[in-house]
Design a protein around this motif. Structure first.
Motif, PDB file in Angstrom:
ATOM      1  N   PHE A   7       0.836   4.190  -2.875  1.00  0.00           N
ATOM      2  CA  PHE A   7       0.429   5.568  -2.618  1.00  0.00           C
ATOM      3  C   PHE A   7       1.614   6.532  -2.628  1.00  0.00           C
ATOM      4  CE2 PHE A   7      -3.391   3.377  -1.313  1.00  0.00           C
ATOM      5  CZ  PHE A   7      -4.350   4.166  -1.917  1.00  0.00           C
TER       6      PHE A   7
ATOM      7  N   LEU B 267       3.440   7.567   5.017  1.00  0.00           N
ATOM      8  CA  LEU B 267       2.032   7.393   4.643  1.00  0.00           C
ATOM      9  C   LEU B 267       1.183   8.544   5.181  1.00  0.00           C
ATOM     10  CD1 LEU B 267       1.132   3.614   5.027  1.00  0.00           C
ATOM     11  CD2 LEU B 267       1.284   4.974   2.956  1.00  0.00           C
ATOM     12  N   ILE B 268       1.406   8.897   6.462  1.00  0.00           N
ATOM     13  CA  ILE B 268       0.610   9.974   7.067  1.00  0.00           C
ATOM     14  C   ILE B 268       0.861  11.288   6.340  1.00  0.00           C
ATOM     15  CG2 ILE B 268       0.194  11.285   9.175  1.00  0.00           C
ATOM     16  CD1 ILE B 268       1.142   8.861  10.761  1.00  0.00           C
TER      17      ILE B 268
ATOM     18  N   PRO C  46      -1.655  13.731  -1.522  1.00  0.00           N
ATOM     19  CA  PRO C  46      -2.426  12.483  -1.553  1.00  0.00           C
ATOM     20  C   PRO C  46      -2.395  11.789  -2.911  1.00  0.00           C
ATOM     21  CG  PRO C  46      -3.877  14.379  -1.397  1.00  0.00           C
ATOM     22  CD  PRO C  46      -2.497  14.884  -1.187  1.00  0.00           C
TER      23      PRO C  46
ATOM     24  N   TYR D  35       8.178   4.396   6.977  1.00  0.00           N
ATOM     25  CA  TYR D  35       7.041   4.058   6.107  1.00  0.00           C
ATOM     26  C   TYR D  35       5.762   4.640   6.686  1.00  0.00           C
ATOM     27  CZ  TYR D  35       9.849   0.492   3.703  1.00  0.00           C
ATOM     28  OH  TYR D  35      10.796  -0.172   2.989  1.00  0.00           O
ATOM     29  N   GLY D  36       5.579   4.437   8.003  1.00  0.00           N
ATOM     30  CA  GLY D  36       4.362   4.923   8.654  1.00  0.00           C
ATOM     31  C   GLY D  36       4.238   6.428   8.544  1.00  0.00           C
ATOM     32  N   LEU D  37       5.341   7.119   8.870  1.00  0.00           N
ATOM     33  CA  LEU D  37       5.355   8.582   8.824  1.00  0.00           C
ATOM     34  C   LEU D  37       5.086   9.068   7.403  1.00  0.00           C
ATOM     35  CD1 LEU D  37       5.869  10.949  10.720  1.00  0.00           C
ATOM     36  CD2 LEU D  37       8.236  10.948   9.981  1.00  0.00           C
TER      37      LEU D  37
ATOM     38  N   MET E 156      -0.660  11.490   2.812  1.00  0.00           N
ATOM     39  CA  MET E 156      -2.100  11.708   2.804  1.00  0.00           C
ATOM     40  C   MET E 156      -2.420  13.165   3.111  1.00  0.00           C
ATOM     41  SD  MET E 156      -3.641   9.093   1.840  1.00  0.00           S
ATOM     42  CE  MET E 156      -2.314   8.460   0.852  1.00  0.00           C
ATOM     43  N   MET E 157      -1.565  13.816   3.923  1.00  0.00           N
ATOM     44  CA  MET E 157      -1.829  15.210   4.271  1.00  0.00           C
ATOM     45  C   MET E 157      -1.420  16.173   3.158  1.00  0.00           C
ATOM     46  SD  MET E 157      -0.647  15.483   8.199  1.00  0.00           S
ATOM     47  CE  MET E 157      -1.311  14.382   9.429  1.00  0.00           C
TER      48      MET E 157
ATOM     49  N   TRP F 165       0.841  -1.198   0.000  1.00  0.00           N
ATOM     50  CA  TRP F 165       0.000   0.000   0.000  1.00  0.00           C
ATOM     51  C   TRP F 165       0.870   1.240   0.000  1.00  0.00           C
ATOM     52  CZ3 TRP F 165      -5.472   1.018   1.531  1.00  0.00           C
ATOM     53  CH2 TRP F 165      -6.294  -0.082   1.255  1.00  0.00           C
TER      54      TRP F 165
ATOM     55  N   LEU G 145      -7.962   6.970  -7.741  1.00  0.00           N
ATOM     56  CA  LEU G 145      -8.848   6.956  -6.584  1.00  0.00           C
ATOM     57  C   LEU G 145      -8.664   8.251  -5.816  1.00  0.00           C
ATOM     58  CD1 LEU G 145     -10.630   5.078  -4.644  1.00  0.00           C
ATOM     59  CD2 LEU G 145      -8.509   4.795  -3.407  1.00  0.00           C
ATOM     60  N   ARG G 146      -9.767   8.953  -5.511  1.00  0.00           N
ATOM     61  CA  ARG G 146      -9.658  10.205  -4.792  1.00  0.00           C
ATOM     62  C   ARG G 146      -9.354   9.927  -3.317  1.00  0.00           C
ATOM     63  NH1 ARG G 146     -11.883  14.376  -2.206  1.00  0.00           N
ATOM     64  NH2 ARG G 146     -13.447  13.024  -1.290  1.00  0.00           N
ATOM     65  N   THR G 147      -8.216  10.440  -2.882  1.00  0.00           N
ATOM     66  CA  THR G 147      -7.907  10.273  -1.471  1.00  0.00           C
ATOM     67  C   THR G 147      -8.009  11.621  -0.798  1.00  0.00           C
ATOM     68  OG1 THR G 147      -5.599  10.372  -2.095  1.00  0.00           O
ATOM     69  CG2 THR G 147      -6.492   8.225  -1.581  1.00  0.00           C
TER      70      THR G 147
END
Lengths: 292, 291
Positions: free
Chosen positions: B225, B271-272, B279, B267-269, B275-276, B221, B289-291
């Motif tokens: 993204f 992703l966050i 995206p 990776y976690g950071l 998205m902010m 994922w 895909l609209r995120t």
């Protein structure tokens, strides 16, 4: 007799799942976020308990209060730092889910970096066990039952009688109408995350004291709780609790015929069967769920 | 040199996986949170067929594709009718069951020990060896998968897919069979992921259950993204960034650094923050895909 023992064990783990599941359900119903980071909140509570007991040498009662407060604060923090900025830019549910996964991964990794991946134990020696014939009950069984008997009625009274409790239910029922009626949604979200995380804090205090703390301990519990929410019926809190007890029983009673390594298959098999044949859950008919 | 060959092969395999995930998430809006399982199913099918049944590599690979596609269709048949969150959960439940079955069905999968000794592919008398041969093989497979994906994404099917992704009711009112469209594309995604599993099995010559769990799902994922969904270039950029970025730590990091967990935290950071602030991904465009 073995069946009765397994039944009691099942009810005890069901009680712990129920606390986490109802916490998850409050958050999910109110915010519609698939809050995977609930698992990280759970683990954070465990490490807070470890720090309070082992490093600060606080008495256990005070340490539990510290753990509960830390879990609640951690949940609110995730909302403020991750979900609120995403809501501000009108992100889709997919983006919130990815953000949540990101938060879970980040927190688990940071816990592992700080505390290593070893299990940290909070106690030595066996716990007091009460034997009734062939049935044995540990102190943890009794505390778990006690917490559930005390916490859930208080939660029910809070949600039905107080202004904020009613606002939370209104938000879960119809977000747009709540805003029109003057509910401050962002502030209410903080309260929702605090309460949901607090419930996880109760569960993790017991589990951490009994079995110790690991960085990835939150994820399986969170996931079974999530399944419990679906099995019980989304939108109906007693349903989530019932689903949690059902899964706890199923996990333990399956040990009667199957070895423990099949537990994942049993739990998630139940999830798939429910999703296929009764996606509204056990109590789904009690309300019209908006998204099945 | 061998090390760079290895990195390149890894980027290519993950690029193929990302593009197969993109078929589901980017083009069809199917949030497949169990994609790593199809990768695992492909790898195990290949290993079992070549090592235990003595089948040749090509038939094994074709059968791996078929197995992945059929299992995806079977699991998609009941679950693709579910709403977003329910589908995510169902697929993750499915992936936990697959992992559990792989570990517990020792007679078929050798349990937690995995299966060793998957043969390397051979073409006529030429036996593909490690190094450039393997890199060539993986590169050809990657080109094939990207070509199929590109053909698919420029076919009329794409318009139907995007309609289903953006608004199911509208798609239905236009006479598109929503469930059948979703099952078709989900089966294709599963089949291609299984094909990647076969490629991985040929390269590593070893399959084991712990390579196809939650960590791999999150990695896939993240790759999708980071690059950006609905973008062939993004499907390269995501894996390249996430595979090569941690390698920097080999040069700047000191002894005793817990590289694995630092990597996971990043990776976690990432992703966050993505998205902010971005995206659509690093090189993605706004058709996805609209995120």
């Amino acid at each position: 007799m073995l069946l009765l023992q397994l039944f009691i064990d099942g009810m005890a783990s069901g009680a712990l799942y129920a606390l986490t599941a109802v916490g998850f359900a409050i958050i999910y119903n109110g915010t519609r976020i698939l809050h995977m980071a609930h698992g990280a909140v759970f683990t954070a509570g465990g490490y807070a308990l470890y720090i309070a007991v082992k490093l600060l040498n606080l008495p256990i009662a005070v340490a539990v209060v510290v753990a509960l407060a830390s879990a609640a604060a951690f949940g609110v923090l995730i909302d403020l730092l991750v979900y609120r900025p995403l809501r501000a830019r009108k992100s889709s549910e997919a983006a919130l889910f990815i953000g949540s996964i990101g938060a879970l991964t980040l927190c688990q990794a940071v816990f592992a970096l700080i505390f290593t991946t070893d299990t940290l134990y909070l106690r030595q020696g066996p716990l007091p066990i009460y034997d009734f014939g062939e049935i044995s009950i540990t102190i943890m069984h009794i505390i778990a039952a006690g917490i559930v008997i005390v916490v859930f009625p208080i939660l029910h009274l809070f949600l039905t009688l107080t202004k904020y409790g009613r606002a939370i239910r209104a938000l879960a029922d119809n977000p747009k109408l709540s805003v029109v009626r003057g509910v401050n949604v962002e502030r209410l979200y903080m309260l929702i995350f605090a309460i949901g995380s607090l419930l996880a804090g109760f569960a993790v205090s017991l589990i951490a004291y009994d079995l110790g703390v690991r960085p990835e301990m939150g994820f399986p519990v969170m996931f079974v709780s999530l399944v419990a929410v679906i099995v019980g019926g989304v939108g109906y809190l007693p349903g989530a609790a019932a689903g949690a007890f059902l899964l706890g029983l199923l996990q333990n009673l399956s040990l009667w015929q199957l070895s423990g390594r099949w537990q994942d298959v049993v739990v998630f098999g139940a999830l798939l069967i429910f999703l296929i044949f009764r996606p509204a859950g056990l109590f789904g008919h009690m309300l019209s769920t908006r998204r099945v | 040199m061998e090390y760079f060959q290895h990195l390149l092969i890894m980027v290519l395999i993950y690029a193929c996986l990302t593009v197969s995930l993109d078929l589901n998430i980017g083009h069809a809006g199917i949030l497949s949170f169990g994609h790593a399982s199809f990768y695992g199913i492909g790898a195990y099918t290949t290993a079992i067929l070549t090592v235990y049944a003595g089948l040749d590599w090509f038939s094994a690979m074709v059968l791996a594709f078929a197995t992945g596609a059929i299992i995806a269709a079977l699991i998609g048949l009941p679950t693709l009718r579910l709403g977003g969150d329910y589908f995510i959960l169902a697929l993750f439940g499915f992936s936990l069951i697959v992992t559990s079955l792989i570990i517990n069905m020792e007679w078929l999968t050798n349990g937690p020990f995995g299966i060793r000794g998957v043969p390397r592919p051979s073409i006529g008398p030429y036996q593909v060896q490690s190094g450039y041969g393997m890199l060539g093989f993986i590169a050809i497979m990657t080109a094939f998968i990207f070509f199929v994906h590109w053909r698919f994404a420029s076919s009329p099917m794409k318009a139907a897919l995007h309609a289903v992704r953006d608004d199911e009711s509208v798609a239905m009112s236009l006479g598109i069979n929503v469930v059948r469209t979703k099952i078709t594309v989900f089966a294709l995604g599963g089949g291609f992921a299984a094909l990647c599993g076969a490629m991985g099995a040929f390269y590593f010559r070893f399959v084991s259950a712990d390579s196809y769990g939650l960590q791999t799902i999150i990695l896939l994922w993240a790759m999708l993204f980071v690059g950006g969904n609905c973008s062939l270039l993004g499907a390269f950029v995501g894996p390249a960034v996430l595979m090569l970025f941690p390698e920097m730590f080999r040069f700047i990091g000191g002894q005793g650094w817990d590289i694995g967990h630092i990597q996971e935290a990043l990776y976690g950071l990432l992703l966050i923050l993505l998205m902010m602030f971005r995206p659509q991904g690093l090189v993605g465009n706004k058709v996805g895909l609209r995120t």
